[in-house]
Design a protein around this motif. Structure first.
Motif, mmCIF file in Angstrom:
data_model
loop_
_atom_site.group_PDB
_atom_site.id
_atom_site.type_symbol
_atom_site.label_atom_id
_atom_site.label_comp_id
_atom_site.label_asym_id
_atom_site.label_seq_id
_atom_site.Cartn_x
_atom_site.Cartn_y
_atom_site.Cartn_z
ATOM 1 N N THR A 120 0.817 -1.213 0.000
ATOM 2 C CA THR A 120 0.000 0.000 0.000
ATOM 3 C C THR A 120 0.852 1.265 0.000
ATOM 4 O O THR A 120 0.349 2.350 0.315
ATOM 5 N N GLY A 121 2.106 1.131 -0.343
ATOM 6 C CA GLY A 121 2.968 2.309 -0.401
ATOM 7 C C GLY A 121 4.396 1.959 -0.034
ATOM 8 O O GLY A 121 4.650 1.054 0.776
ATOM 9 N N PHE B 51 4.181 1.763 5.371
ATOM 10 C CA PHE B 51 3.391 1.599 6.593
ATOM 11 C C PHE B 51 2.834 2.950 7.059
ATOM 12 O O PHE B 51 3.033 3.383 8.199
ATOM 13 N N ASP B 52 2.133 3.593 6.160
ATOM 14 C CA ASP B 52 1.553 4.907 6.408
ATOM 15 C C ASP B 52 0.560 4.829 7.570
ATOM 16 O O ASP B 52 -0.344 3.994 7.562
ATOM 17 N N PRO B 53 0.704 5.689 8.588
ATOM 18 C CA PRO B 53 -0.222 5.646 9.734
ATOM 19 C C PRO B 53 -1.684 5.799 9.331
ATOM 20 O O PRO B 53 -2.565 5.150 9.919
ATOM 21 N N VAL C 19 8.584 -2.640 -2.469
ATOM 22 C CA VAL C 19 7.567 -3.194 -1.578
ATOM 23 C C VAL C 19 8.204 -4.136 -0.561
ATOM 24 O O VAL C 19 7.841 -4.139 0.621
ATOM 25 N N LEU C 20 9.167 -4.927 -1.005
ATOM 26 C CA LEU C 20 9.840 -5.869 -0.117
ATOM 27 C C LEU C 20 10.748 -5.177 0.886
ATOM 28 O O LEU C 20 10.793 -5.547 2.064
ATOM 29 N N VAL C 21 11.492 -4.177 0.426
ATOM 30 C CA VAL C 21 12.568 -3.594 1.227
ATOM 31 C C VAL C 21 12.126 -2.338 1.972
ATOM 32 O O VAL C 21 12.540 -2.111 3.112
ATOM 33 N N GLU C 22 11.286 -1.518 1.349
ATOM 34 C CA GLU C 22 10.962 -0.207 1.908
ATOM 35 C C GLU C 22 9.454 0.061 1.977
ATOM 36 O O GLU C 22 8.954 1.040 1.433
ATOM 37 N N PRO C 23 8.695 -0.799 2.611
ATOM 38 C CA PRO C 23 7.258 -0.508 2.756
ATOM 39 C C PRO C 23 7.049 0.742 3.596
ATOM 40 O O PRO C 23 7.786 0.996 4.547
#
Length: 446
Positions: free
Chosen positions: A77-78, A136-138, A130-134
């Protein structure tokens, strides 16, 4: 089974084993510990990739249930460089499929793309991010928590959901496999972005990764793909094994519900992917309740007594003993009788084993349909992932039909007598008083 009939049956089943043997699996491990499995298929310009980690819900902690699910679910999702809408736009522009997922024992990311470099290379870049740097937007986490809470509230009105959750708690009262059954609004709301980043850092590592690739790429291309996707992940540490699930004293639990039917679930921990009784248990499960209308449970509960539209059993192999589960629904007034007949079917099957006719039919179905389970790249990808995650042998796909074909009725019976020692039972909607309705001997519910 008569020798001639056995010979003829084996002759019919051998072609399925031969089809599985024709799948050349290339398998290696990187210096950092990443396991890689590749099947080259150059007929179509498509490649399927799955990067999986031992990072399922079983890796949650007891005081932070649900972190694994949200960490995997929000990965797509980002990213650090792209917000949710921008990422979706790039995926759409490339016309690829990119998604993250979570199961009991696995989290990961899948990609399906054309193998043309001008499509595949940027798609791999997105998958890497996506694998390394998701991100996880609050705000995204809050939105998904709201959705999860509403879904949980809706599910808790459904008797089949309540029965499944309650039985899981019986089967796995303290084991991590039972954590999802302890999900509540409080556990969902307790999760923070920091929890997701911490979980990702600990479990999404090169040492913990299995990369499965099927499609229009060579070995050298696959090596480059693995390096691009995992090279920036932390190396990581070896994970401790999960505690083995133990089977405690068998319990029966009844819960009230206002619905018109009772929902019944029986279960016990029993099977692993490398189980020495795997094939005997799998064949027995098909005969007991996994074979739909061919199964004993259907013939007794539906055809003979008309208790239910459908009854089934299922085996779920997991590292620390996944469950055998039986489930069905019936009229409340007939719940006690239906449960008694279910237990009778199970006891008779364990005591006497399958008939030769049942065994032959099960073999024909399981072996004959086995190649259909991996006749597409996406389906084969799933098997490659399982082979890597559970350290199954390279010849697993050909071993399955051969091992099933060799089984005798005595071997199936011995495994079920040895391993099936009583199932925990949950009934949601059992009448609290009154006698169950009389049985109907030869009718079906309409």
């Amino acid at each position: 089974m008569k020798p001639l009939f056995r010979t003829l049956l084996l002759a019919c089943l051998l072609p399925a084993a031969a089809l599985a043997e024709n799948i050349p699996i290339q398998r290696w491990q990187t210096a950092e510990g990443t396991k890689v499995l590749l099947v080259e298929r150059h007929e179509n310009p498509i490649v399927d990739i799955d990067v999986a980690f031992d990072a399922g819900s079983s890796r949650d902690s007891a005081n932070k249930i649900g972190v694994a699910d949200f960490a995997a679910g929000l990965a797509d999702t980002g990213t650090k460089s792209l917000g949710e809408e921008a990422l979706l736009q790039r995926v759409g522009d490339l016309a690829v499929s990119l998604s993250s997922y979570n199961t009991t024992e696995t989290s990961g990311v899948r990609l399906r793309s054309l193998s043309k470099p001008d499509i595949l290379n940027p798609a791999l870049g997105l998958m890497r991010d996506v694998l390394v740097e998701p991100r996880f937007d609050p705000a995204v986490l809050k939105r998904e928590q709201d959705r999860a809470v509403e879904t949980l509230k809706q599910n808790r009105t459904q008797p089949d959901f309540l029965a499944s959750v309650a039985n899981t708690r019986q089967v796995y009262p303290t084991h991590p496999y039972g954590y999802p059954a302890r999900t509540s609004e409080q556990t969902i709301r307790r999760i923070t972005p920091a929890d997701l980043h911490r979980f990702h850092q600990q479990y999404f590592t090169r040492r913990n990764a299995v990369v499965a690739i099927v499609g229009d790429v060579s070995r050298s291309q696959a090596e480059e793909i693995v390096s691009k996707l995992t090279g920036d992940l932390p190396t990581g540490q070896a994970l401790p094994p999960l505690p083995e699930a133990t089977h405690g004293a068998v319990q029966t639990q009844t819960l009230p519900h206002s619905g018109t039917q009772a929902h019944i679930v029986l279960g016990m921990p029993i099977i692993t992917p490398n189980d020495p009784d795997y094939y005997a248990l799998a064949v027995g499960n098909y005969i007991l309740g996994g074979g739909s209308f061919d199964s004993r449970l259907m013939k007794v509960l539906r055809d003979q007594h008309g208790y239910t539209y459908g009854a089934s059993s299922r085996l779920t192999p997991l590292r620390a003993q996944g469950p055998l589960t039986i489930s069905f629904a019936t009229e409340k007034s007939r719940a006690a009788a239906a449960l008694a007949d279910t237990q009778k079917v199970l006891q008779e099957f364990a005591a006497n084993g399958p008939t030769e006719a049942e065994l032959a039919q099960a073999k024909a179905n399981l072996v004959g349909s086995f190649p259909l389970r991996f006749d597409t790249n996406a389906e084969l990808l799933g098997y490659l992932k399982l082979i890597g995650l559970y350290n199954l042998p390279d010849d697993y796909l050909s071993r399955y039909p051969a091992a099933v074909s060799r089984l005798s009725a005595e071997e199936v019976k011995a495994a079920w007598q040895r391993r099936v020692t009583g199932l925990h039972t949950t009934v949601v909607g059992m009448p609290q008083s009154g006698k169950p309705a009389a049985r109907r001997s030869n009718g079906r519910r309409r």
